[in-house]
Structures are given as structure tokens and as C-alpha cells.
Design an enzyme around this catalytic site. Sequence first.
Site, mmCIF file in Angstrom:
data_model
loop_
_atom_site.group_PDB
_atom_site.id
_atom_site.type_symbol
_atom_site.label_atom_id
_atom_site.label_comp_id
_atom_site.label_asym_id
_atom_site.label_seq_id
_atom_site.Cartn_x
_atom_site.Cartn_y
_atom_site.Cartn_z
ATOM 1 N N GLY A 8 -2.177 -14.483 -130.008
ATOM 2 C CA GLY A 8 -2.208 -14.786 -131.334
ATOM 3 C C GLY A 8 -3.365 -15.633 -131.767
ATOM 4 O O GLY A 8 -3.230 -16.620 -132.720
ATOM 5 N N VAL A 63 2.677 -9.510 -127.880
ATOM 6 C CA VAL A 63 3.251 -10.388 -126.914
ATOM 7 C C VAL A 63 4.664 -10.212 -126.691
ATOM 8 O O VAL A 63 5.372 -10.721 -125.874
ATOM 9 C CB VAL A 63 2.984 -11.806 -127.104
ATOM 10 C CG1 VAL A 63 1.384 -11.974 -126.695
ATOM 11 C CG2 VAL A 63 3.448 -12.282 -128.324
ATOM 12 N N TYR A 154 14.152 -19.235 -135.768
ATOM 13 C CA TYR A 154 12.787 -20.026 -135.242
ATOM 14 C C TYR A 154 13.040 -21.358 -134.441
ATOM 15 O O TYR A 154 12.662 -21.679 -133.276
ATOM 16 C CB TYR A 154 11.981 -20.676 -136.514
ATOM 17 C CG TYR A 154 10.671 -21.008 -136.245
ATOM 18 C CD1 TYR A 154 9.414 -20.286 -136.184
ATOM 19 C CD2 TYR A 154 10.303 -22.391 -136.503
ATOM 20 C CE1 TYR A 154 8.153 -20.791 -135.815
ATOM 21 C CE2 TYR A 154 9.084 -22.990 -136.280
ATOM 22 C CZ TYR A 154 7.927 -22.141 -135.900
ATOM 23 O OH TYR A 154 6.747 -22.594 -135.891
ATOM 24 N N ALA A 156 15.850 -21.758 -132.789
ATOM 25 C CA ALA A 156 16.213 -21.668 -131.281
ATOM 26 C C ALA A 156 15.126 -21.140 -130.345
ATOM 27 O O ALA A 156 15.102 -21.641 -129.261
ATOM 28 C CB ALA A 156 17.125 -20.356 -131.530
ATOM 29 N N LYS A 158 11.914 -21.990 -130.327
ATOM 30 C CA LYS A 158 11.068 -23.046 -130.139
ATOM 31 C C LYS A 158 11.952 -24.142 -129.333
ATOM 32 O O LYS A 158 11.002 -24.820 -128.385
ATOM 33 C CB LYS A 158 10.434 -23.805 -131.558
ATOM 34 C CG LYS A 158 9.661 -23.005 -132.252
ATOM 35 C CD LYS A 158 8.577 -22.581 -131.530
ATOM 36 C CE LYS A 158 7.487 -21.798 -132.563
ATOM 37 N NZ LYS A 158 6.209 -21.276 -131.792
HETATM 38 P P1 NAP Z 1 -0.481 -17.836 -137.910
HETATM 39 O O1 NAP Z 1 -1.749 -18.240 -138.772
HETATM 40 O O2 NAP Z 1 0.500 -16.843 -138.686
HETATM 41 O O3 NAP Z 1 -0.847 -17.367 -136.547
HETATM 42 C C1 NAP Z 1 -0.120 -16.748 -135.577
HETATM 43 C C2 NAP Z 1 -0.927 -15.539 -135.041
HETATM 44 O O4 NAP Z 1 0.310 -15.163 -134.146
HETATM 45 C C3 NAP Z 1 -1.265 -14.532 -135.772
HETATM 46 O O5 NAP Z 1 -2.627 -14.144 -135.667
HETATM 47 C C4 NAP Z 1 -0.275 -13.177 -135.698
HETATM 48 O O6 NAP Z 1 -0.640 -12.125 -135.899
HETATM 49 C C5 NAP Z 1 -0.024 -13.690 -133.997
HETATM 50 N N1 NAP Z 1 0.987 -12.682 -133.825
HETATM 51 C C6 NAP Z 1 2.245 -12.586 -134.548
HETATM 52 N N2 NAP Z 1 2.921 -11.711 -133.701
HETATM 53 C C7 NAP Z 1 2.471 -11.540 -132.563
HETATM 54 C C8 NAP Z 1 2.788 -10.361 -131.397
HETATM 55 N N3 NAP Z 1 3.864 -10.091 -131.574
HETATM 56 N N4 NAP Z 1 1.572 -10.388 -130.726
HETATM 57 C C9 NAP Z 1 0.470 -11.001 -130.658
HETATM 58 N N5 NAP Z 1 0.151 -11.827 -131.658
HETATM 59 C C10 NAP Z 1 1.049 -12.118 -132.769
HETATM 60 O O7 NAP Z 1 0.517 -19.140 -137.623
HETATM 61 P P2 NAP Z 1 0.213 -20.699 -137.071
HETATM 62 O O8 NAP Z 1 0.331 -21.557 -138.132
HETATM 63 O O9 NAP Z 1 -1.482 -20.629 -136.551
HETATM 64 O O10 NAP Z 1 1.000 -20.600 -135.736
HETATM 65 C C11 NAP Z 1 0.596 -20.719 -134.621
HETATM 66 C C12 NAP Z 1 1.675 -21.297 -133.628
HETATM 67 O O11 NAP Z 1 1.836 -22.428 -134.025
HETATM 68 C C13 NAP Z 1 2.949 -20.430 -133.813
HETATM 69 O O12 NAP Z 1 3.521 -20.193 -132.643
HETATM 70 C C14 NAP Z 1 3.909 -21.332 -134.720
HETATM 71 O O13 NAP Z 1 5.006 -21.207 -134.542
HETATM 72 C C15 NAP Z 1 3.345 -22.636 -134.148
HETATM 73 N N6 NAP Z 1 3.707 -23.755 -135.258
HETATM 74 C C16 NAP Z 1 2.844 -23.703 -136.429
HETATM 75 C C17 NAP Z 1 3.059 -24.452 -137.156
HETATM 76 C C18 NAP Z 1 2.226 -24.807 -138.634
HETATM 77 O O14 NAP Z 1 2.720 -25.784 -139.426
HETATM 78 N N7 NAP Z 1 1.596 -23.991 -139.032
HETATM 79 C C19 NAP Z 1 3.935 -25.782 -137.047
HETATM 80 C C20 NAP Z 1 4.594 -25.747 -135.660
HETATM 81 C C21 NAP Z 1 4.376 -24.714 -134.866
HETATM 82 P P3 NAP Z 1 -0.284 -11.214 -137.325
HETATM 83 O O15 NAP Z 1 -1.200 -12.126 -138.523
HETATM 84 O O16 NAP Z 1 -0.747 -10.117 -137.269
HETATM 85 O O17 NAP Z 1 1.108 -11.771 -137.634
#
Ligand code: NAP
Length: 246
Positions: A8, A63, A154, A156, A158
Site C-alpha cells: 500500500g 494484499v 478496524y 478487530a 488491528k
Molecule cells: P491511505 O492513505 O488510505 O493508504 C493506504 C494504502 O493502502 C492506499 O494506497 C491503498 O490503496 C492501499 N490499499 C488498500 N487496500 C489494498 C489492497 N487490498 N491491496 C494493496 N493495497 C491496498 O492510508 P494511510 O493513512 O496511509 O494508512 C496506512 C496504514 O496506516 C493503514 O494500515 C492504516 O490502517 C494505518 N493507520 C493509519 C492512521 C492514520 O491516522 N492515517 C492511523 C493508524 C493506523 P487505495 O488508495 O487504492 O485504497
Amino acid sequence: MATALITGASQGIGECIAKRLAKDGFDIAVNHYPSDGDKAKAEAVAEACRALGVKAEIFAADVSKFDQCADMVKEVKDTFGSLDALVNNAGITKDTLLTLMSEEQYDQVIAVNQKSVFNMMKPAIKVMMKQKHGAIVNMASVAGLYGNPGQINYAASKAAIIGMTMTAAKEVGARNIRVNAVAPGLIKTPMTDVLTDEQKSKIFERIALKRFGEVEEIASVVAFLLSDSASYITGQTIEISGGLEM
Ligand code: NAP
């Protein structure tokens, strides 16, 4: 040269981790969801990594699909010759209250956020066992540590990642492979851009540092955990939340 695969990685935290690890000298495998939009964004991330003087290629894989993950790990190994670091970053949200959530919303989030970690760790660890070294960082969340209303799916996924991280660390520690997790709080990315100003100010009240985190503040901890500076750290989940809950 060591190789890092980030899932991702076409935007948000994953993009920042890819660029940070490129700066640290890793060759970079940029995973993206198999869509044209994501492919173009991933190619730009790979180009930015190449500009830092390392090799970088993009790899399409959903994934949540076991076979696509196994194929991707093989492709990365064939392309770069090794797989030394894996960051399981890809994730989605489908938020709503428990009583309103559909089975589909629940299952999708579990498949993308949690099962993906099994899908990726199984083939990656097999490669790392042959190499006799490796390091993995899984992306958990404060929602997995403390819960969050509207995020039963979510939270669950994490919380499971935290248990999977400890289990994998215990299984492969003797093989010189370390497995850790980070649990970000609220970080400025497209995932959190959707929050209203009212939602944001309510959240700030609970954060000791009174601000959202920056993606670089996640990438630096991931880079540390993958580096030799963290050579005696495994099975841990490091919270990066500006003091959200204490
Ligand atoms: P984001 O900007 O939405 O980026 C997530 C990336 O994962 C996107 O490029 C998305 O592609 C990709 N993705 C989604 N489903 C996928 C799949 N099935 N196969 C391959 N790639 C896939 O989110 P982010 O904020 O950077 O988050 C990254 C990670 O950090 C996540 O695991 C999130 O749960 C965790 N996190 C984030 C926060 C926060 O505040 N931002 C806080 C805690 C944890 P698409 O755009 O096509 O969906």
C-alpha cells in the site's frame, strides 16, 4: 544492497516509508493495489526513490488475496535478489457503528487489514529463513489497543495484528528474523482527511501534543525498527500517537 517491500505504498504513510527507506539505502519494492490510478501513483513513488540513488520497482497485488501476495514476494526476490525488510502497511476503513455495520463491511476490513498480514508474512518469512535474516514491521493502530467507536471491524483487524506480531516474533526469532508493529494515532493522510473540523477538534482535546502526527513521524520509527539499531527489539508494538491514551 538490502531490499524493502512496502505494501500500500502508492500514497499516505506507505509512500513516506518507501521514500524514507530509500534514503536509508534500501532498494524499494513499491506495492500498489491493482488499479490504473494506484499504478500511476506508485510509479511516481518509485521514481522519487530512484532519484535518491537506489533501485525501485512497482508490484501490483491485492494484499487480501493469498496467491497474489505469494506471487509478489517471489517477483520481488527474483527482481532484487533478496527480501530483507517487509512493511505490512496497506489498510482500509469502512466505519460505522456495530449495529449498523454490514457483514460485508466487516469482512472486507478484516481481509485487507488482517489476513493480508498472514498472506504477506508467510511467503516473506520463508525467503528470510533461507537468507538467515530479515525484519518485518506491521501497521497496527491505537484502535487495536484501546478500541474506537464506529470501528469494530478496524479495531478487530488491528488488535489481531498485534497478536500476530508477537506470535510470528516468537516463531522466527531463533532464525534471526525480527517482527514488530507500530500503532499510529491520528496521522495526516488521505485516510484522515475525511474527518470534519468538529471531529478533529474533539480528537485534539485527547492528544497530549495537541496535533495530528505527520507521516514522517511514522516512517522514522519504522526505519528504526528495521535497522540494526533495533537489533534486540522484537515482538513489540510501539505507539506513535502524541500521547493519545496514557
Ligand atoms: P491511505 O492513505 O488510505 O493508504 C493506504 C494504502 O493502502 C492506499 O494506497 C491503498 O490503496 C492501499 N490499499 C488498500 N487496500 C489494498 C489492497 N487490498 N491491496 C494493496 N493495497 C491496498 O492510508 P494511510 O493513512 O496511509 O494508512 C496506512 C496504514 O496506516 C493503514 O494500515 C492504516 O490502517 C494505518 N493507520 C493509519 C492512521 C492514520 O491516522 N492515517 C492511523 C493508524 C493506523 P487505495 O488508495 O487504492 O485504497
